[in-house]
Write a protein that holds these residues in place. Structure first.
Motif, PDB file in Angstrom:
ATOM      1  N   LEU A 176       0.841  -1.194   0.000  1.00 18.76           N
ATOM      2  CA  LEU A 176       0.000   0.000   0.000  1.00 18.76           C
ATOM      3  C   LEU A 176       0.881   1.249   0.000  1.00 18.76           C
ATOM      4  CD1 LEU A 176      -2.745  -1.017   2.579  1.00 18.76           C
ATOM      5  CD2 LEU A 176      -3.004  -0.813   0.090  1.00 18.76           C
ATOM      6  N   VAL A 177       0.527   2.211  -0.853  1.00 17.84           N
ATOM      7  CA  VAL A 177       1.297   3.448  -0.941  1.00 17.84           C
ATOM      8  C   VAL A 177       1.193   4.241   0.358  1.00 17.84           C
ATOM      9  CG1 VAL A 177       1.443   5.679  -2.111  1.00 17.84           C
ATOM     10  CG2 VAL A 177       1.213   3.576  -3.451  1.00 17.84           C
ATOM     11  N   GLY A 178       0.024   4.247   0.972  1.00 19.49           N
ATOM     12  CA  GLY A 178      -0.125   4.941   2.247  1.00 19.49           C
ATOM     13  C   GLY A 178      -0.946   6.199   2.172  1.00 19.49           C
ATOM     14  N   GLN A 179      -1.493   6.487   1.021  1.00 17.31           N
ATOM     15  CA  GLN A 179      -2.368   7.654   0.877  1.00 17.31           C
ATOM     16  C   GLN A 179      -3.402   7.341  -0.180  1.00 17.31           C
ATOM     17  OE1 GLN A 179      -0.660  11.640   0.239  1.00 17.31           O
ATOM     18  NE2 GLN A 179      -2.057  11.892  -1.473  1.00 17.31           N
ATOM     19  N   ALA A 180      -4.604   7.826   0.003  1.00 15.09           N
ATOM     20  CA  ALA A 180      -5.639   7.636  -1.001  1.00 15.09           C
ATOM     21  C   ALA A 180      -6.412   8.949  -1.181  1.00 15.09           C
ATOM     22  CB  ALA A 180      -6.589   6.517  -0.588  1.00 15.09           C
ATOM     23  N   PRO A 181      -6.620   9.384  -2.443  1.00 17.25           N
ATOM     24  CA  PRO A 181      -6.048   8.729  -3.615  1.00 17.25           C
ATOM     25  C   PRO A 181      -4.632   9.240  -3.911  1.00 17.25           C
ATOM     26  CG  PRO A 181      -7.470  10.510  -4.297  1.00 17.25           C
ATOM     27  CD  PRO A 181      -7.511  10.496  -2.795  1.00 17.25           C
ATOM     28  N   ALA A 182      -3.748   8.342  -4.262  1.00 17.51           N
ATOM     29  CA  ALA A 182      -2.399   8.713  -4.675  1.00 17.51           C
ATOM     30  C   ALA A 182      -2.234   8.525  -6.181  1.00 17.51           C
ATOM     31  CB  ALA A 182      -1.368   7.870  -3.932  1.00 17.51           C
ATOM     32  N   LYS A 183      -2.875   7.487  -6.716  1.00 11.12           N
ATOM     33  CA  LYS A 183      -2.803   7.140  -8.137  1.00 11.12           C
ATOM     34  C   LYS A 183      -1.360   7.026  -8.630  1.00 11.12           C
ATOM     35  CE  LYS A 183      -7.331   8.829  -9.557  1.00 11.12           C
ATOM     36  NZ  LYS A 183      -8.095   9.688 -10.506  1.00 11.12           N
ATOM     37  N   PRO A 184      -0.604   6.066  -8.102  1.00 17.30           N
ATOM     38  CA  PRO A 184       0.736   5.850  -8.638  1.00 17.30           C
ATOM     39  C   PRO A 184       0.650   5.402 -10.086  1.00 17.30           C
ATOM     40  CG  PRO A 184       0.092   4.031  -7.222  1.00 17.30           C
ATOM     41  CD  PRO A 184      -0.973   5.069  -7.075  1.00 17.30           C
ATOM     42  N   ILE A 185       1.443   6.016 -10.967  1.00 13.45           N
ATOM     43  CA  ILE A 185       1.256   5.702 -12.388  1.00 13.45           C
ATOM     44  C   ILE A 185       2.508   5.218 -13.103  1.00 13.45           C
ATOM     45  CG2 ILE A 185      -0.707   7.268 -12.656  1.00 13.45           C
ATOM     46  CD1 ILE A 185       1.260   9.154 -14.153  1.00 13.45           C
ATOM     47  N   TYR A 186       3.684   5.641 -12.681  1.00 13.37           N
ATOM     48  CA  TYR A 186       4.885   5.271 -13.423  1.00 13.37           C
ATOM     49  C   TYR A 186       5.923   4.767 -12.439  1.00 13.37           C
ATOM     50  CZ  TYR A 186       7.746   5.490 -17.674  1.00 13.37           C
ATOM     51  OH  TYR A 186       8.490   5.168 -18.792  1.00 13.37           O
ATOM     52  N   ILE A 187       6.719   3.792 -12.858  1.00 11.85           N
ATOM     53  CA  ILE A 187       7.721   3.216 -11.960  1.00 11.85           C
ATOM     54  C   ILE A 187       8.949   2.807 -12.762  1.00 11.85           C
ATOM     55  CG2 ILE A 187       6.747   0.875 -12.107  1.00 11.85           C
ATOM     56  CD1 ILE A 187       7.431   0.640  -9.045  1.00 11.85           C
ATOM     57  N   ALA A 188      10.116   3.049 -12.189  1.00 15.46           N
ATOM     58  CA  ALA A 188      11.364   2.738 -12.889  1.00 15.46           C
ATOM     59  C   ALA A 188      12.462   2.479 -11.879  1.00 15.46           C
ATOM     60  CB  ALA A 188      11.769   3.884 -13.814  1.00 15.46           C
ATOM     61  N   ALA A 189      13.483   1.746 -12.305  1.00 18.66           N
ATOM     62  CA  ALA A 189      14.614   1.440 -11.443  1.00 18.66           C
ATOM     63  C   ALA A 189      15.478   2.678 -11.246  1.00 18.66           C
ATOM     64  CB  ALA A 189      15.445   0.318 -12.045  1.00 18.66           C
ATOM     65  N   GLY A 190      15.899   2.904 -10.004  1.00 23.47           N
ATOM     66  CA  GLY A 190      16.792   4.005  -9.696  1.00 23.47           C
ATOM     67  C   GLY A 190      18.238   3.541  -9.660  1.00 23.47           C
TER      68      GLY A 190
END
Length: 326
Positions: free
Chosen positions: A164-178
């Motif tokens: 869980l991101v921990g906030q609603a709504p957060a709408k996580p949309i993009y993810i990439a390796a750092g």
């Protein structure tokens, strides 16, 4: 913070060269923007990524299609199902293609023949798997836009974990390796950049601009983490310990979409509106390219296997590339 006062702006001249291709030629013939019309229309052309086969691969969410695009603009269209909703799309280190099926609530592995080879059901109703990224150890990470979760799939065992991101709504949309061995993601509604460790520990960093609506996040050639802000009309960097540096584009009424680096270290930034793409050189010089299409609503840009920058237009269902002159 403005980028530079040295701005080279070119005016595109529209010319139609073929029934499925349009080209905007820049003043002086120094460069041109070439667009290709995908036959399967529906106003929902999303992600684009370069494949190990020398082609570009594209998802069309509302159409339920996967599209293979050759560097010359030839198409092969594959049907993934009317209720599939393909969105995130990436190749892993073994050359395997992975996608999120947002409507079907699945993560899938696809073959270069366009067929679904494996299906993995997300163990949370309505999670809405959206963005997809490959982890530094080969894991498949994805954002649950509707469910406000980050997911991880072990492609070898099929094990799936949700965080869980921990906030609603957060709408996580993009993810990439750092560059730090962690995954980094954007929260469209939360105005945060998030970091998640391989063990699932999430840390969220406040973007120093209210209601920024961050879109993409990616690691640049300098090892920095870069991101874009749609409503902030900006892009910037964040260090692994959460320090921001923002760059406002200065484009009147601009809504920033995706961004990516080319092979020479130039940053390319695209806009939902207006219909332009900008190249920012290492010296701060900005070159503006106008699209032939109007109201294109650009979505994503990437470095293609041919060394050119390729992009998608969500509203017009086109893909394009920019040809630079000598």
């Amino acid at each position: 913070m403005m980028l530079s006062s040295r701005i080279l702006s070119f005016v595109a001249t529209l010319s139609v060269t073929a029934s499925l291709m349009t080209s905007g030629v820049l003043a002086g013939g120094h460069a041109k923007v070439v667009e290709f019309q995908i036959p399967s229309k529906g106003g929902s052309t999303h992600e684009i990524t370069a494949g190990p086969d020398g082609n570009l691969w594209v998802t069309q969410q509302n159409q339920g299609k996967l599209v293979r695009v050759s560097p010359t603009g030839d198409f092969m269209i594959y049907d993934l199902g009317a209720k599939s909703g393909p969105h995130g799309l990436e190749f892993d280190g073994q050359g395997r293609m992975w996608a999120t099926l947002e409507f079907a609530n699945e993560i899938v592995r696809l073959g270069l023949d366009g067929e679904i080879k494996q299906r993995f059901k997300v163990p949370m109703d309505g999670a809405g798997p959206h963005g997809l990224g490959i982890g530094p150890h080969g894991g498949i990470w994805w954002t649950g836009k509707a469910g406000d979760v980050i997911g991880h799939l072990n492609p070898e065992t099929g094990e799936m974990r949700l965080f869980l991101v921990g906030q609603a709504p957060a709408k996580p949309i993009y993810i990439a390796a750092g560059p730090d061995g962690n995954m980094w993601f954007t929260e469209l509604e939360g105005s945060h950049i998030g970091r998640i460790t391989p063990d699932g520990v999430i840390t969220r960093f406040d973007i120093p601009f209210e209601n920024a609506r961050p879109i993409v996040v990616f690691t640049g050639p300098n090892g920095k983490i870069w991101y874009t802000e749609e409503r902030g009309n900006a892009f910037g960097t964040i260090t692994t310990d959460g320090k921001f540096e923002r760059f406002e584009t200065g484009v009147a009424g601009g809504l920033v979409a995706g961004a990516a680096f080319d092979g020479e270290g130039n940053l390319w930034v695209q806009f939902n509106t207006p219909d332009i793409i900008q190249r920012i050189g290492a010296d701060g010089v900005v070159t503006t390219f106008e699209l032939p299409s109007k109201n294109a609503v650009q979505h994503r840009i990437t470095l293609g296997p041919d060394g050119r920058m390729w992009f998608t237009e969500l509203a017009t269902d086109k893909v394009g590339h920019i040809v630079l002159g000598k």
